[in-house]
Design a protein around this motif. Sequence first.
Motif, mmCIF file in Angstrom:
data_model
loop_
_atom_site.group_PDB
_atom_site.id
_atom_site.type_symbol
_atom_site.label_atom_id
_atom_site.label_comp_id
_atom_site.label_asym_id
_atom_site.label_seq_id
_atom_site.Cartn_x
_atom_site.Cartn_y
_atom_site.Cartn_z
ATOM 1 N N MET A 40 3.355 10.230 -2.814
ATOM 2 C CA MET A 40 2.096 10.588 -2.187
ATOM 3 C C MET A 40 1.008 10.820 -3.246
ATOM 4 N N ASP A 41 1.375 11.449 -4.380
ATOM 5 C CA ASP A 41 0.407 11.655 -5.456
ATOM 6 C C ASP A 41 -0.123 10.325 -5.987
ATOM 7 N N ASN A 42 0.757 9.295 -6.054
ATOM 8 C CA ASN A 42 0.314 7.966 -6.513
ATOM 9 C C ASN A 42 -0.813 7.447 -5.627
ATOM 10 N N LEU A 43 -0.666 7.656 -4.320
ATOM 11 C CA LEU A 43 -1.665 7.159 -3.377
ATOM 12 C C LEU A 43 -2.995 7.884 -3.559
ATOM 13 N N LEU A 75 -6.994 9.292 3.269
ATOM 14 C CA LEU A 75 -6.745 9.271 1.825
ATOM 15 C C LEU A 75 -7.923 9.890 1.062
ATOM 16 N N VAL A 76 -9.128 9.530 1.440
ATOM 17 C CA VAL A 76 -10.307 10.096 0.788
ATOM 18 C C VAL A 76 -10.345 11.607 1.027
ATOM 19 N N ALA A 77 -9.997 12.026 2.226
ATOM 20 C CA ALA A 77 -9.946 13.469 2.520
ATOM 21 C C ALA A 77 -8.946 14.171 1.609
ATOM 22 N N SER A 97 -9.845 -0.016 0.303
ATOM 23 C CA SER A 97 -9.134 -0.342 1.540
ATOM 24 C C SER A 97 -7.700 0.140 1.389
ATOM 25 N N THR A 98 -7.034 0.328 2.496
ATOM 26 C CA THR A 98 -5.643 0.778 2.418
ATOM 27 C C THR A 98 -4.785 -0.264 1.702
ATOM 28 N N ASN A 99 -5.066 -1.549 1.912
ATOM 29 C CA ASN A 99 -4.299 -2.592 1.214
ATOM 30 C C ASN A 99 -4.492 -2.493 -0.300
ATOM 31 N N ARG A 100 -5.722 -2.306 -0.722
ATOM 32 C CA ARG A 100 -6.019 -2.196 -2.160
ATOM 33 C C ARG A 100 -5.390 -0.932 -2.745
ATOM 34 N N ILE A 101 -5.466 0.171 -2.015
ATOM 35 C CA ILE A 101 -4.887 1.432 -2.481
ATOM 36 C C ILE A 101 -3.371 1.289 -2.609
ATOM 37 N N VAL A 130 2.759 1.159 -3.939
ATOM 38 C CA VAL A 130 3.441 1.611 -2.722
ATOM 39 C C VAL A 130 3.197 0.558 -1.643
ATOM 40 N N SER A 131 4.191 0.322 -0.812
ATOM 41 C CA SER A 131 4.001 -0.659 0.265
ATOM 42 C C SER A 131 3.001 -0.112 1.285
ATOM 43 N N ILE A 132 2.337 -1.020 1.967
ATOM 44 C CA ILE A 132 1.351 -0.615 2.976
ATOM 45 C C ILE A 132 2.019 0.198 4.085
ATOM 46 N N GLY A 133 3.256 -0.149 4.426
ATOM 47 C CA GLY A 133 3.991 0.603 5.447
ATOM 48 C C GLY A 133 4.238 2.041 5.008
ATOM 49 N N SER A 134 4.593 2.217 3.746
ATOM 50 C CA SER A 134 4.810 3.574 3.221
ATOM 51 C C SER A 134 3.499 4.353 3.181
ATOM 52 N N LEU A 135 2.415 3.679 2.818
ATOM 53 C CA LEU A 135 1.111 4.341 2.815
ATOM 54 C C LEU A 135 0.816 4.916 4.197
#
Length: 183
Positions: free
Chosen positions: A1-4, A46-48, A21-25, A31-36
């Motif tokens: 989660m810290d990586n994200l 994420l910004v929050a 974007s979530t894909n870019r992040i 991390v896979s998009i599903g895990s994100l």
Amino acid sequence: MDNLIEATARILVKDGFDKASTNRIAEVSGVSIGSLYQYFPSKEALVAAVIERHQQQIMQTVRSTLTQVSTQPLDKAMRRFVAVAVEAHRLDPQLHRVLAEQIPRVGKLEKLETFSRENFSLFRAYLEGARDDLGVDDLELASFVCVTTIEALTHNAVLHHSKVLTDDRMEALIDEAARLVTG
């Protein structure tokens, strides 16, 4: 989660909110998009999380300093209040600038309000202890004026004029701002 959260912060600083974007992040964090999406339902979430982490870092700096000034005389305490505001704004100033611009967009004004209330309460507590030396009847108003002035001045100085404000000039700014709020 810290990586994200860290990847989100880096992307915000480098590319801004609109290009994040979530894909870019997910890609940048490894991390896979599903895990994100297991942890964060959206880019705004994420910004929050980045905002919350940054505010926690700032409040850690502020709290530790304010406990040290609780017994100092007014002029020294005010100088330290201004200096800690400068220090807090210097914690990742590029990220601070981006977040200041993005907070309204992600609907985190409530968290920002809580953050401001805590700063106000800490400052008000100092003034209450120094009431006899102040000659001020309305500590609520004095706290509001001082905290708002310190925040606006240091935010603008560090985030928008840091190239002009060398360390010597920043010290002079701290002295001038302390005199201003002490008055």
